[in-house]
Every structure is written in C-alpha cells, then in structure tokens.
Scaffold this active site. Structure first.
Site, PDB file in Angstrom:
ATOM      1  CE  LYS A 181     -13.104   8.116 -18.681  1.00 37.92           C
ATOM      2  NZ  LYS A 181     -13.765   7.506 -18.019  1.00 37.92           N
TER       3      LYS A 181
ATOM      4  CE1 TYR B 200     -17.713  11.421 -15.702  1.00 43.59           C
ATOM      5  CE2 TYR B 200     -16.413  11.194 -13.716  1.00 43.59           C
ATOM      6  CZ  TYR B 200     -17.341  10.675 -14.676  1.00 43.59           C
ATOM      7  OH  TYR B 200     -17.547   9.390 -14.366  1.00 43.59           O
TER       8      TYR B 200
ATOM      9  NE  ARG C 202      -2.971   0.354   3.177  1.00 44.92           N
ATOM     10  CZ  ARG C 202      -2.266   0.925   4.540  1.00 44.92           C
ATOM     11  NH1 ARG C 202      -1.835   2.163   4.437  1.00 44.92           N
ATOM     12  NH2 ARG C 202      -2.249   0.418   5.769  1.00 44.92           N
TER      13      ARG C 202
ATOM     14  CG  ASP D  74      -9.680  15.671 -15.312  1.00 44.45           C
ATOM     15  OD1 ASP D  74      -8.965  15.229 -16.260  1.00 44.45           O
ATOM     16  OD2 ASP D  74     -10.641  15.355 -14.938  1.00 44.45           O
TER      17      ASP D  74
HETATM   18  C1  LIG Z   1     -12.501  14.179 -17.723  1.00 43.13           C
HETATM   19  C2  LIG Z   1     -12.876  13.016 -16.662  1.00 43.13           C
HETATM   20  N1  LIG Z   1     -12.099  13.222 -15.299  1.00 43.13           N
HETATM   21  C3  LIG Z   1     -12.277  12.085 -14.471  1.00 43.13           C
HETATM   22  C4  LIG Z   1     -12.958  11.062 -14.860  1.00 43.13           C
HETATM   23  C5  LIG Z   1     -13.300   9.998 -13.771  1.00 43.13           C
HETATM   24  O1  LIG Z   1     -12.180   8.874 -14.067  1.00 43.13           O
HETATM   25  P1  LIG Z   1     -12.420   7.363 -13.573  1.00 43.13           P
HETATM   26  O2  LIG Z   1     -13.854   6.794 -14.138  1.00 43.13           O
HETATM   27  O3  LIG Z   1     -11.298   6.699 -13.886  1.00 43.13           O
HETATM   28  O4  LIG Z   1     -12.706   7.201 -12.114  1.00 43.13           O
HETATM   29  C6  LIG Z   1     -13.560  11.012 -15.987  1.00 43.13           C
HETATM   30  C7  LIG Z   1     -14.343   9.788 -16.379  1.00 43.13           C
HETATM   31  O5  LIG Z   1     -15.248   9.827 -17.457  1.00 43.13           O
HETATM   32  C8  LIG Z   1     -13.602  12.012 -17.024  1.00 43.13           C
HETATM   33  O6  LIG Z   1     -14.160  11.869 -18.019  1.00 43.13           O
END
Ligand SMILES: Cc1ncc(COP(=O)(O)O)c(C=O)c1O
Length: 370
Positions: free
Chosen positions: A193, A97, A45, A168
C-alpha cells in the site's frame, strides 16, 4: 537522522565512497560463494543484501531496535506475526482486513482456540475480551470502517495479562503513528500500500523491538519460505523515498474531499478521522488517505457510482498515487456489519479539484438515476 522525510530520502544507500552507486544494487542470486558456514551470505532464502536497505529504513522509521523482516506480502507478514503467539484465543477488531481474520480464525481453530472479534473503538469491550487471550491483533484505523483504537491503553492491559500485541500499521504508516512506542510487540505492514506506493508491488514486513520475537520471526520466514523477491523489495524502497510527500498530499486530498462530501446533498454518510463527527478523533494517526462514502440510493447507487467515475479507478487495494474506489461488500468475506452501500475511497496525489469534479459528477449520475 531522526526526521522521517530525511530518513526516507537518505537511509539504505551504499557507503559514501568514491565510485559507489547512489542506489543499492539489486542482487539476483539464489546462492553465494560460501565454503563452510560463513561469514557472509549463504543462501537467498536466509538473507540477501537487497533486503537490507529496505529492512533498515523501515525499522528506523518505526523506531525499532532490529531490522524489519521483509515478507512476500502483507498476509505473509501477518501470518508470521500470529505464529509468535502461543496457541489459543486471539482478539481482533470485527472490521479487521478480512483476510487477516480468516488467517487468525484458521490458525486459532486448528490449535483449539478461537478468534473473538470486538468493536476496537470501544476500549472497555476490548479490555474485557483480553483475559485468556494469547494475542491481540489491532488495526487503527480499521479497514474499511476507519474506527480508531486506543492502542496504548489496550497494549498496557494486554501486557499485564501476558497477551502478545500485534499492530497492523498499514493504514497509518510509520509517519502517522509508531505502534512500538505505544506498546506494540510486533508491527506488521502491507508494504503493497503506502510504503511502496505505486500499485506495482505486493510486499509485507514485520518489525519488533524484541530480540526473541525477531529471532522467532526470522526463523519462521526462513523455514516457511515466505520471503520477498529482490526486485519487489528494491522497488518498495524506491517507492518509499517519496512517502512523506505522497502521504501528506494524499491525506490533504482525503480530508478536503471528506469535508466537501459531508455537506453534499446526495451523500448519506461519509467518514474520515479528520471530520468533527468522527468518534475518538484524538486517537487519529497523523494522516489517513482513506475515506468512506455511502451515497443516497443504497447499494444500487453505490455500484452505479463506481461505474460512473472517469478519473477514480474502480479497483481494490489502496495506497497508490492514483485514486481508487470500491464497494467493499462486493466481497463475500467482508464483515456483514460493513454497510452494503459503503464505498472505500483511496485518495491519490491528483489535483483536488479534478478528484472532486469526478466524484461530484459520478454522484449526480448514480444517485439521480435511483
Ligand atoms: C490493513 C491491511 N492489512 C493487510 C493487508 C494484506 O496485505 P497484502 O495484500 O500485501 O497481503 C491489507 C490488504 O488490503 C490491508 O488493507
């Protein structure tokens, strides 16, 4: 090694000595032989060698001074990043998101703060919201509206006010833009992604140039246990090896489809940062694999279109080699300012003519029925 394509192919491999494997091994061990307190790993961990090649490669791509910190998901990474800000107001794009907004809201409210959402493409509105804030969470392009922020100007103004800047970078990838160089304190990724790229892994990461933030995020990840599995991390690095090829092809497909759809008689609206009518095109990252489409005929036509595709897969998420699409407002938590008939299309690496043919036939089926 500074060219991203070379970093992706070469970084994070075992030392070049006789008999060593070409790929790093996957170590499946929760604990290590370790008497006392080191040196070497103690408990998985805290640290495990299977994370290191991924973490080093992502840090190199983002131009970061410290290794990335891999997390169980993009949301785990965002939660860690947000915890670095002192309690209080958080500024975020209204079209972030949606889960990011939910986490930010829960966190801010528990701490007596608030989340102020802004049109992130409107720099004046964003700057006006910064005084009194503890953190600004940027997405550019936003998900799903593809608005583009002026990251550099917002980061500069935020720093003058002591506001933590989190970006992000999931949509743009480090090949599209490097937010640390634009002034971000922390970059977060849903590696689920484009980075991993094959829709077979859920994973996240944070990256920073600040030793203090790196230590805080390491502590938070370690103590809350929002760590990634070795298998997932290994798969993500394996997927990343081809990111430059995939992202180039995906971007080409998205731009070409957006151009064709923008003159399609059955289409109400289409958005992609490459289109001449996209506002703030000069802020676009070098690549974007997502486009949005609103067919004529409203929500019903949009739902029919999703059902009418044969090649495009109706599915959430994005960034895989296979093309997917969905109507975002099917989710209750999606912002009400996202049009009900908006489809988010995640382009894959398939042949452009096959993708086009399928969309064109689905449009005809869906819209002509309305
Ligand atoms: C721009 C963006 N940030 C964060 C996330 C969250 O990521 P995760 O699904 O890997 O937790 C997503 C998920 O669709 C996203 O599109």
């Amino acid at each position: 090694m500074t060219n991203p394509a070379t970093i992706l192919a070469q970084s994070g491999r075992p030392e070049r000595i006789q008999g060593n494997p070409v790929n790093p091994p996957i170590v499946l061990s929760s604990t290590y032989r370790n008497a006392g307190t080191g040196p070497g790993n103690i408990y998985a961990r805290w640290d495990t060698e299977t994370w290191n090649p991924f973490e080093q490669t992502l840090a190199t791509l983002e131009g970061a001074a410290f290794p990335a910190l891999v997390h169980a998901s993009g949301m785990a990474a965002i939660t860690t990043a947000l915890h670095c800000a002192p309690p209080g107001k958080i500024v975020a794009p209204r079209h972030s998101y949606h889960a990011s907004l939910i986490v930010a809201q829960e966190m801010a409210e528990r701490e007596g703060g608030e989340v102020v959402t802004v049109d992130i493409a409107n720099t004046d509105e964003t700057l006006a919201a910064l005084p009194g804030a503890k953190a600004v969470l940027l997405e550019s392009p936003t998900n799903p509206m593809l608005e583009l922020a002026d990251i550099e100007t917002v980061a500069k103004a935020a720093h003058e006010l002591g506001v933590l800047v989190i970006v992000d970078n999931t949509f743009a990838t480090p090949l599209g833009q490097q937010p640390l160089a634009l002034g971000a304190d922390i970059v977060v990724h849903s590696a689920t992604k484009y980075l991993a790229g094959h829709s077979d892994v859920v994973l996240g990461a944070v990256v920073t140039n600040s030793e203090e933030l790196h230590t805080r995020m390491w502590n938070y990840r370690t103590h809350t246990g929002s760590i990634a599995g070795p298998m997932e991390t290994w798969l993500a690095l394996r997927g990343m090896r081809t990111l430059s090829l995939r992202f180039e092809r995906i971007t080409q497909n998205a731009a070409e489809l957006a151009a064709r759809l923008s003159t399609h008689p059955l289409v109400e609206a289409v958005a992609h940062p490459s289109l001449p009518n996209h506002p703030n095109r000069e802020r676009a990252p070098k690549g974007c694999g997502v486009l949005t489409l609103r067919p004529k005929g409203g929500q019903e036509a949009a739902d029919r279109l999703v059902e009418a595709t044969n090649l495009w897969l109706p599915a959430t998420s994005l960034g895989g080699v296979e093309s997917t699409l969905e109507r975002r407002r099917r989710f209750e938590d999606e912002a009400e300012t996202v049009p009900v008939d908006l489809l988010r299309l995640s382009c894959g690496i398939e042949d452009i003519e096959d993708l086009w043919e399928d969309l064109d036939q689905a449009l005809k089926t869906a819209v002509q029925e309305s």
